[in-house]
Write an enzyme that holds these catalytic residues in place. Sequence first.
Site, short mmCIF file in Angstrom:
data_model
loop_
_atom_site.label_atom_id
_atom_site.label_comp_id
_atom_site.label_asym_id
_atom_site.label_seq_id
_atom_site.Cartn_x
_atom_site.Cartn_y
_atom_site.Cartn_z
CG HIS A 237 -19.78 62.78 1.55
ND1 HIS A 237 -19.16 63.57 0.63
CD2 HIS A 237 -21.11 63.05 1.42
CE1 HIS A 237 -20.05 64.31 -0.02
NE2 HIS A 237 -21.24 64.00 0.45
C1 BDR Z 1 -20.57 64.88 5.59
O1 BDR Z 1 -21.69 65.54 6.19
C2 BDR Z 1 -22.65 64.59 6.59
O2 BDR Z 1 -23.91 64.97 6.16
C3 BDR Z 1 -22.23 63.27 6.05
O3 BDR Z 1 -22.55 62.22 6.95
C4 BDR Z 1 -20.74 63.40 5.87
O4 BDR Z 1 -20.06 63.08 7.05
C5 BDR Z 1 -20.53 65.24 4.11
O5 BDR Z 1 -20.41 66.62 3.95
#
Ligand code: BDR
Length: 319
Positions: A237
């Site tokens: 992500h």
């Molecule tokens: C986002 O949520 C967090 O768990 C990850 O680091 C990322 O920023 C993904 O949904």
Amino acid sequence: MPRPIIIDCDPGHDDAIAILLALAHPEELEIRGITTVGGNQILDKITDNALKVLSFVNADIPVAKGAAGPLFGKLVTGEEAHGESGMDGPVLPASKFKPVEQGAVEFMLGLIRASEEPVTLVPLAPLTNIALLITAYPEVKNKIKEISLMGGGLAYGNVTSTAEFNIFVDPEAARIVYESGIPIVMSGLDVTDKAAIFEEEILELKQKGPVSVMVGELLDFYSIYGKKMGYVGNALHDPCAVAWLVHPELFQSEHLYVTVETEGKLTRGMTVADRRKKPDRQPNVQVLTGVDREAFMKLLFDSLERLDRKLSAAAGVNN
Ligand code: BDR
Ligand code: CA
């Protein structure tokens, strides 16, 4: 001239990889500072993780602690995905660095005011710090070039059916940021789920140098949750928000008006886009919708190899 950036994060496996990716591109990005915010784990843990990652690659970049929790209500952490430490997996040496004395908001304010050129913000976590900054000091908006953030998703969520984690944790803050008028590039689930790394690629990383191996170990842990949730591959992500700054041509996007639902029972924390032919408002967000996955992986592997070589050179080892 490299683009001045501030990374706001909650490491977090994918945050750590995003930081490393940015560090590998000093020609394009100058990280002026890193700020932390309660998210994947409580503030002290994720701040320590950020410092450990920087220590691992000898990057003495100032880190400032920010908000411990959202503007309203209690912090919801991502412990299920990121573990008890917020970055479970590799055992990293204790950090050589300490956070600066200033809090994140004053720290960002100082950096932005002192900068000759407008600064780009790269939030990879709940948007609490950024909302506090632009609410307390609205004049800084003029000196923020744009915000390349990881958050949201137009098609679906990952915490609820409609909300993605970073927006879900602090929807009020997210709404302030989305409606701020600052240009936003949104790496939401629409694109980040397509930037997935597969098991054989993780194995490959673990055959390489120390930074690649560390990332491979992070991903080993991260993939446990992915498997449990039935994901095919592990979505990188947060690195998307950095990769777009370095190689925007790898991504497809749409310009849309997007804001954040703060009230709905089923939709609190949802990023809502106006897709009508004649929307009421002008687009405020460049929504990334697709990525050349192979090219993105090559960028990641090459970047980590750069850091591997730097580290080995610093240790006087010839690879
Ligand atoms: C986002 O949520 C967090 O768990 C990850 O680091 C990322 O920023 C993904 O949904
Ligand atoms: Ca994150």
